[in-house]
Design a protein around this motif. Sequence first.
Motif, PDB file in Angstrom:
ATOM      1  N   UNK A   7     101.740  61.897  59.877  1.00 32.26           N
ATOM      2  CA  UNK A   7     102.518  61.238  60.926  1.00 32.26           C
ATOM      3  C   UNK A   7     102.134  61.804  62.294  1.00 32.26           C
ATOM      4  N   UNK A   8     101.987  63.122  62.376  1.00 33.57           N
ATOM      5  CA  UNK A   8     101.566  63.735  63.635  1.00 33.57           C
ATOM      6  C   UNK A   8     100.235  63.170  64.107  1.00 33.57           C
ATOM      7  N   UNK A   9      99.286  63.020  63.186  1.00 34.57           N
ATOM      8  CA  UNK A   9      97.979  62.477  63.564  1.00 34.57           C
ATOM      9  C   UNK A   9      98.104  61.049  64.076  1.00 34.57           C
ATOM     10  N   UNK A  10      98.918  60.254  63.409  1.00 30.13           N
ATOM     11  CA  UNK A  10      99.095  58.865  63.841  1.00 30.13           C
ATOM     12  C   UNK A  10      99.760  58.798  65.212  1.00 30.13           C
ATOM     13  N   UNK A  11     100.718  59.676  65.459  1.00 23.80           N
ATOM     14  CA  UNK A  11     101.369  59.700  66.772  1.00 23.80           C
ATOM     15  C   UNK A  11     100.376  60.058  67.869  1.00 23.80           C
ATOM     16  N   UNK A  12      99.501  61.012  67.597  1.00 26.54           N
ATOM     17  CA  UNK A  12      98.524  61.428  68.611  1.00 26.54           C
ATOM     18  C   UNK A  12      97.537  60.310  68.926  1.00 26.54           C
ATOM     19  N   UNK A  13      97.219  59.494  67.922  1.00 25.58           N
ATOM     20  CA  UNK A  13      96.253  58.421  68.120  1.00 25.58           C
ATOM     21  C   UNK A  13      96.870  57.180  68.758  1.00 25.58           C
ATOM     22  N   UNK A  14      98.194  57.063  68.691  1.00 26.34           N
ATOM     23  CA  UNK A  14      98.855  55.830  69.122  1.00 26.34           C
ATOM     24  C   UNK A  14      98.839  55.672  70.636  1.00 26.34           C
ATOM     25  N   UNK A 126     108.198  65.881  66.271  1.00 24.45           N
ATOM     26  CA  UNK A 126     106.853  65.433  66.643  1.00 24.45           C
ATOM     27  C   UNK A 126     106.925  64.284  67.635  1.00 24.45           C
ATOM     28  N   UNK A 127     107.863  63.373  67.434  1.00 31.01           N
ATOM     29  CA  UNK A 127     108.046  62.254  68.365  1.00 31.01           C
ATOM     30  C   UNK A 127     108.395  62.770  69.751  1.00 31.01           C
ATOM     31  N   UNK A 128     109.287  63.757  69.835  1.00 26.69           N
ATOM     32  CA  UNK A 128     109.672  64.308  71.125  1.00 26.69           C
ATOM     33  C   UNK A 128     108.487  64.892  71.876  1.00 26.69           C
ATOM     34  N   UNK A 129     107.644  65.640  71.170  1.00 26.82           N
ATOM     35  CA  UNK A 129     106.455  66.205  71.816  1.00 26.82           C
ATOM     36  C   UNK A 129     105.562  65.111  72.375  1.00 26.82           C
ATOM     37  N   UNK A 130     105.373  64.057  71.601  1.00 25.74           N
ATOM     38  CA  UNK A 130     104.473  62.990  72.047  1.00 25.74           C
ATOM     39  C   UNK A 130     105.080  62.171  73.189  1.00 25.74           C
TER      40      UNK A 130
END
Length: 395
Positions: A7-14, A126-130
């Motif tokens: 999920x973290x990887x997907x958030x970073x790529x989004x 993770x969402x908050x960081x992104x």
Amino acid sequence: MDRFAAVERELRKAAPHRLLDVVSAALRERFDVRNVSLRLADYGMTTLQVVSEVPIAEPVPVHDSPQGRAFGAQEPYVEPRSTPGPVVVHLPVTVRGDRLGVLTVTASEEGCSRTDLAEMQQICEALGHEILVAERDTDLYLLARRATRLTLAAEMQWQLLPGRSVSRPEFRMGAHLEPAYAIFGDNFDWSVSAHHLTLTVTNGMGQGMEAALLANLVVNALRNARRAGLDLAGQASLADQAVYAQHRGALHAAVLLLRFDLATGEVEAVDAGSPRMWRLRGRTVDALEFDAQLPLGMFEETEYVVQHLRVEPGDRLLIGSDGVYESASGAGEYYGQRALARSLSAHRFLPSEQVPLAVLRDLRDHRGAAPLDDDALVVCLDWFARRSSTGAASV
């Protein structure tokens, strides 16, 4: 952990505006979640605003709402049900102690075990960081934070702030400004390294754009000096020179500079003006007095002297601008005379990030019907001390 890393990887790529879509897809796949929505706290910390390109839901209050309960307690809140069926869960979205908002999911009862909620909470972190990273590239999340339009001066001030709360093992801290949507020259800034916390509280001169521009100059001059490796007195001197060079004494800024040693609790302080500090130790509230030095930019090449104090585990410090302690009641009593100490004592069981708003609510009661005629800034810091390898607090 592998699922969380994915999920973290997907958030970073989004794309920055697609973060909620990524989280929604991940939650539906892993926990049989049906509906997902994200709300962020507004600048006044009174409502939670839905994040959407087109608003599809009304704001909900931070107080007296299920979402607000999760936001305030900083833990998942499962809405009680009277009949079997889907479960509605509200999860706080927080980054290093900075409370951003709440993620709400509707899921089956089977998908809401304690382990499931813990994993969902990891995804929220993770969402908050992104979100914080995405705010560099999109206005979506910044727009969601405002319940009404900001003045230009307020826009500039909020963009300067490092956050509204922060948490480390040695301390927790929260801060708030009023009027949130029309602030002028008050500001706060902090920076945490491996060994020190540096905190500055600024009470700028003037109103409107003049005050906002002055605060921008002061905060950035102090940051520049700090990042150049100057000591606390040197930081004050460099900022003093920057303000004087720009305004030749016509404008100046009152600043309280503090530098905490995270290992020992030793504090260096430079009092260059009007922000004041109170300490709650046990049940006793004391005003901490420093030798008053000249505000930044009043005269050319002012020299500043560092003073010292020590904080102990369990201490709570509260810093207020003159818009707080010099606010008068209808009977003419200043808030800083007795009422502020009573407020600090009354809210001693609240976490530090909730104290500034509570103190400012008490300030409104103290003033009665009279509106604020100056910025009001409150910072609250709880000191825990660094723990040794045996678990004992360093003293």
